[in-house]
Design a protein around this motif. Sequence first.
Motif, PDB file in Angstrom:
ATOM      1  N   ASP A  64       0.780  -1.340   0.000  1.00 20.81           N
ATOM      2  CA  ASP A  64       0.048  -0.086   0.058  1.00 20.81           C
ATOM      3  C   ASP A  64       0.850   1.171   0.075  1.00 20.81           C
ATOM      4  OD1 ASP A  64      -2.423  -1.311   0.042  1.00 20.81           O
ATOM      5  OD2 ASP A  64      -2.340  -1.619   2.091  1.00 20.81           O
ATOM      6  N   ARG A  65       1.622   1.562   1.029  1.00 15.79           N
ATOM      7  CA  ARG A  65       2.589   2.760   1.056  1.00 15.79           C
ATOM      8  C   ARG A  65       3.602   2.606  -0.169  1.00 15.79           C
ATOM      9  NH1 ARG A  65       3.246   7.430   1.334  1.00 15.79           N
ATOM     10  NH2 ARG A  65       5.180   8.193   2.619  1.00 15.79           N
ATOM     11  N   PHE A  66       4.291   1.653  -0.267  1.00 15.04           N
ATOM     12  CA  PHE A  66       5.398   1.571  -1.350  1.00 15.04           C
ATOM     13  C   PHE A  66       4.624   2.001  -2.679  1.00 15.04           C
ATOM     14  CE2 PHE A  66       8.057  -0.194  -4.763  1.00 15.04           C
ATOM     15  CZ  PHE A  66       9.137   0.103  -4.036  1.00 15.04           C
ATOM     16  N   SER A  67       3.459   1.455  -3.040  1.00 16.63           N
ATOM     17  CA  SER A  67       2.961   1.999  -4.354  1.00 16.63           C
ATOM     18  C   SER A  67       2.456   3.178  -4.253  1.00 16.63           C
ATOM     19  CB  SER A  67       1.899   0.949  -4.771  1.00 16.63           C
ATOM     20  OG  SER A  67       0.610   1.016  -3.703  1.00 16.63           O
ATOM     21  N   GLU A  68       1.994   3.907  -3.263  1.00 16.67           N
ATOM     22  CA  GLU A  68       1.487   5.114  -3.026  1.00 16.67           C
ATOM     23  C   GLU A  68       2.790   6.306  -3.524  1.00 16.67           C
ATOM     24  OE1 GLU A  68      -0.171   6.170   0.635  1.00 16.67           O
ATOM     25  OE2 GLU A  68      -1.666   4.674   0.249  1.00 16.67           O
ATOM     26  N   VAL A  69       4.069   5.714  -2.788  1.00 13.46           N
ATOM     27  CA  VAL A  69       5.340   6.557  -2.864  1.00 13.46           C
ATOM     28  C   VAL A  69       5.849   6.435  -4.550  1.00 13.46           C
ATOM     29  CG1 VAL A  69       7.429   6.784  -2.465  1.00 13.46           C
ATOM     30  CG2 VAL A  69       5.937   6.381  -0.571  1.00 13.46           C
ATOM     31  N   VAL A  70       5.491   5.252  -5.000  1.00  9.65           N
ATOM     32  CA  VAL A  70       5.835   5.160  -6.434  1.00  9.65           C
ATOM     33  C   VAL A  70       5.161   5.930  -7.122  1.00  9.65           C
ATOM     34  CG1 VAL A  70       6.322   3.578  -8.386  1.00  9.65           C
ATOM     35  CG2 VAL A  70       7.137   2.911  -6.004  1.00  9.65           C
ATOM     36  N   ALA A  71       3.737   5.990  -7.137  1.00 10.23           N
ATOM     37  CA  ALA A  71       2.647   6.584  -7.880  1.00 10.23           C
ATOM     38  C   ALA A  71       3.041   8.140  -7.875  1.00 10.23           C
ATOM     39  CB  ALA A  71       1.308   6.336  -7.408  1.00 10.23           C
ATOM     40  N   SER A  72       3.422   8.592  -6.732  1.00 12.62           N
ATOM     41  CA  SER A  72       3.696  10.176  -6.812  1.00 12.62           C
ATOM     42  C   SER A  72       5.173  10.356  -7.052  1.00 12.62           C
ATOM     43  CB  SER A  72       3.229  10.705  -5.482  1.00 12.62           C
ATOM     44  OG  SER A  72       3.883  10.173  -4.429  1.00 12.62           O
ATOM     45  N   SER A  73       5.982   9.636  -7.194  1.00 11.30           N
ATOM     46  CA  SER A  73       7.314  10.142  -7.680  1.00 11.30           C
ATOM     47  C   SER A  73       7.520  10.736  -8.866  1.00 11.30           C
ATOM     48  CB  SER A  73       8.180   8.945  -7.203  1.00 11.30           C
ATOM     49  OG  SER A  73       9.540   9.276  -7.596  1.00 11.30           O
ATOM     50  N   ALA A  74       8.212  11.596  -9.075  1.00  8.79           N
ATOM     51  CA  ALA A  74       8.613  12.212 -10.127  1.00  8.79           C
ATOM     52  C   ALA A  74       9.916  12.013 -10.679  1.00  8.79           C
ATOM     53  CB  ALA A  74       8.341  13.729 -10.378  1.00  8.79           C
ATOM     54  N   THR A  75      10.899  11.112  -9.611  1.00  4.70           N
ATOM     55  CA  THR A  75      12.178  11.014  -9.961  1.00  4.70           C
ATOM     56  C   THR A  75      12.504   9.477  -9.965  1.00  4.70           C
ATOM     57  OG1 THR A  75      12.338  10.901  -7.562  1.00  4.70           O
ATOM     58  CG2 THR A  75      12.761  13.020  -8.774  1.00  4.70           C
ATOM     59  N   VAL A  76      11.565   8.548  -9.649  1.00  5.57           N
ATOM     60  CA  VAL A  76      12.086   7.316  -9.659  1.00  5.57           C
ATOM     61  C   VAL A  76      12.094   6.677 -11.131  1.00  5.57           C
ATOM     62  CG1 VAL A  76       9.822   6.125  -9.343  1.00  5.57           C
ATOM     63  CG2 VAL A  76      11.910   4.690  -8.921  1.00  5.57           C
ATOM     64  N   LEU A  77      13.260   6.265 -11.855  1.00  2.00           N
ATOM     65  CA  LEU A  77      13.292   5.737 -13.230  1.00  2.00           C
ATOM     66  C   LEU A  77      13.188   4.112 -13.335  1.00  2.00           C
ATOM     67  CD1 LEU A  77      16.313   8.359 -14.263  1.00  2.00           C
ATOM     68  CD2 LEU A  77      13.417   8.370 -14.640  1.00  2.00           C
ATOM     69  N   LYS A  78      13.795   3.644 -12.321  1.00  2.00           N
ATOM     70  CA  LYS A  78      13.893   2.060 -12.538  1.00  2.00           C
ATOM     71  C   LYS A  78      13.601   1.434 -11.105  1.00  2.00           C
ATOM     72  CE  LYS A  78      17.700   2.224 -15.851  1.00  2.00           C
ATOM     73  NZ  LYS A  78      18.922   1.780 -16.337  1.00  2.00           N
ATOM     74  N   LEU A  79      12.882   0.404 -11.253  1.00  2.00           N
ATOM     75  CA  LEU A  79      12.613  -0.279 -10.024  1.00  2.00           C
ATOM     76  C   LEU A  79      12.862  -1.912 -10.275  1.00  2.00           C
ATOM     77  CD1 LEU A  79       9.212   0.993  -8.628  1.00  2.00           C
ATOM     78  CD2 LEU A  79      11.541   1.229  -7.680  1.00  2.00           C
ATOM     79  N   TRP A  80      13.816  -2.569  -9.420  1.00  2.00           N
ATOM     80  CA  TRP A  80      14.030  -4.028  -9.618  1.00  2.00           C
ATOM     81  C   TRP A  80      13.176  -4.545  -8.178  1.00  2.00           C
ATOM     82  CZ3 TRP A  80      17.567  -0.643 -11.114  1.00  2.00           C
ATOM     83  CH2 TRP A  80      18.153  -0.493 -12.391  1.00  2.00           C
ATOM     84  N   LEU A  81      12.072  -5.275  -8.653  1.00  2.00           N
ATOM     85  CA  LEU A  81      11.447  -5.646  -7.386  1.00  2.00           C
ATOM     86  C   LEU A  81      11.098  -7.352  -7.655  1.00  2.00           C
ATOM     87  CD1 LEU A  81       8.837  -3.086  -7.109  1.00  2.00           C
ATOM     88  CD2 LEU A  81      10.468  -3.274  -5.659  1.00  2.00           C
ATOM     89  N   GLY A  82      12.108  -7.878  -8.232  1.00  2.00           N
ATOM     90  CA  GLY A  82      12.064  -9.330  -8.325  1.00  2.00           C
ATOM     91  C   GLY A  82      11.743 -10.222  -7.030  1.00  2.00           C
ATOM     92  N   SER A  83      11.104 -11.173  -7.022  1.00  2.00           N
ATOM     93  CA  SER A  83      10.942 -12.085  -5.963  1.00  2.00           C
ATOM     94  C   SER A  83      10.816 -11.452  -4.522  1.00  2.00           C
ATOM     95  CB  SER A  83      12.414 -12.944  -5.759  1.00  2.00           C
ATOM     96  OG  SER A  83      12.281 -13.679  -7.013  1.00  2.00           O
ATOM     97  N   THR A  84       9.859 -10.569  -4.521  1.00  2.00           N
ATOM     98  CA  THR A  84       9.510  -9.814  -3.253  1.00  2.00           C
ATOM     99  C   THR A  84       8.288 -10.231  -2.749  1.00  2.00           C
ATOM    100  OG1 THR A  84       8.683  -8.028  -4.807  1.00  2.00           O
ATOM    101  CG2 THR A  84      10.782  -7.582  -3.886  1.00  2.00           C
ATOM    102  N   ALA A  85       7.873 -11.488  -3.162  1.00  2.00           N
ATOM    103  CA  ALA A  85       6.593 -11.812  -2.530  1.00  2.00           C
ATOM    104  C   ALA A  85       5.375 -11.127  -2.746  1.00  2.00           C
ATOM    105  CB  ALA A  85       6.509 -11.985  -1.104  1.00  2.00           C
ATOM    106  N   MET A  86       5.307 -10.180  -4.161  1.00  2.00           N
ATOM    107  CA  MET A  86       4.222  -9.520  -4.538  1.00  2.00           C
ATOM    108  C   MET A  86       2.867 -10.270  -4.433  1.00  2.00           C
ATOM    109  SD  MET A  86       4.349  -7.110  -8.065  1.00  2.00           S
ATOM    110  CE  MET A  86       5.659  -6.146  -7.309  1.00  2.00           C
ATOM    111  N   GLY A  87       2.911 -11.254  -5.562  1.00  2.00           N
ATOM    112  CA  GLY A  87       1.489 -11.894  -5.572  1.00  2.00           C
ATOM    113  C   GLY A  87       0.550 -10.820  -6.235  1.00  2.00           C
ATOM    114  N   ASP A  88      -0.818 -11.316  -6.463  1.00  2.00           N
ATOM    115  CA  ASP A  88      -1.668 -10.399  -7.334  1.00  2.00           C
ATOM    116  C   ASP A  88      -1.900  -9.253  -6.390  1.00  2.00           C
ATOM    117  OD1 ASP A  88      -2.244 -12.183  -9.363  1.00  2.00           O
ATOM    118  OD2 ASP A  88      -3.488 -13.257  -8.496  1.00  2.00           O
ATOM    119  N   VAL A  89      -1.897  -9.157  -4.943  1.00  2.00           N
ATOM    120  CA  VAL A  89      -2.129  -8.030  -4.393  1.00  2.00           C
ATOM    121  C   VAL A  89      -1.210  -6.958  -4.646  1.00  2.00           C
ATOM    122  CG1 VAL A  89      -2.320  -7.164  -1.855  1.00  2.00           C
ATOM    123  CG2 VAL A  89      -3.523  -9.098  -2.483  1.00  2.00           C
ATOM    124  N   GLY A  90       0.118  -7.313  -4.416  1.00  2.00           N
ATOM    125  CA  GLY A  90       1.081  -6.342  -4.671  1.00  2.00           C
ATOM    126  C   GLY A  90       1.097  -5.806  -6.164  1.00  2.00           C
TER     127      GLY A  90
END
Length: 167
Positions: free
Chosen positions: A38-64
């Motif tokens: 919840d919090r992580f996606s909110e921060v990514v959504a509003s970021s104007a500077t993040v260019l790359k995210l490597w989030l492999g094998s982070t237990a994301m599942g469908d919810v994430g």
Amino acid sequence: TATTSPSSQPVQDAIAKVESGEQLGSFNRRAFQQSDWDRFSEVVASSATVLKLWLGSTAMGDVGAMKMAVAIARNTSLKFLAIGGNDIGIVGAQALGEALLSNDTLEELMLHNNKFGDNGAKALSVALTSNSTLKLLTLYGTILVEAGKHCVHVHILTLPLTAITLL
């Protein structure tokens, strides 16, 4: 100061980096709790500077994946997203496909080694018909039978997508 559980401390560190405008490097193999998305996606959504995210094998599942789909739809800077090996199923793939319909910045999406199969691939391929910025899509390790492969191939024939990796 709020306390965090040990598994969410790396997530808090990642959030702090994204909020400060620092580039978040590899975040692979760090277990997120479902509530962290919840919090992580909110921060990514509003970021104007993040260019790359490597989030492999982070237990994301469908919810994430659904949470990150909302972030992808709203974010205006993210160019590269690696979310392979996260047990993303059909529901997550559908959410990501919907997000790609409105995203015009993401150029590379690595979805390899997930479990959404043909139905998820079909949902993604629909998005490919109108998304003109995605250049690389990786789906290797995601079990697709001929129907799923065909659907993805048909939708990329007329697009600027420069590479797709199925196997």
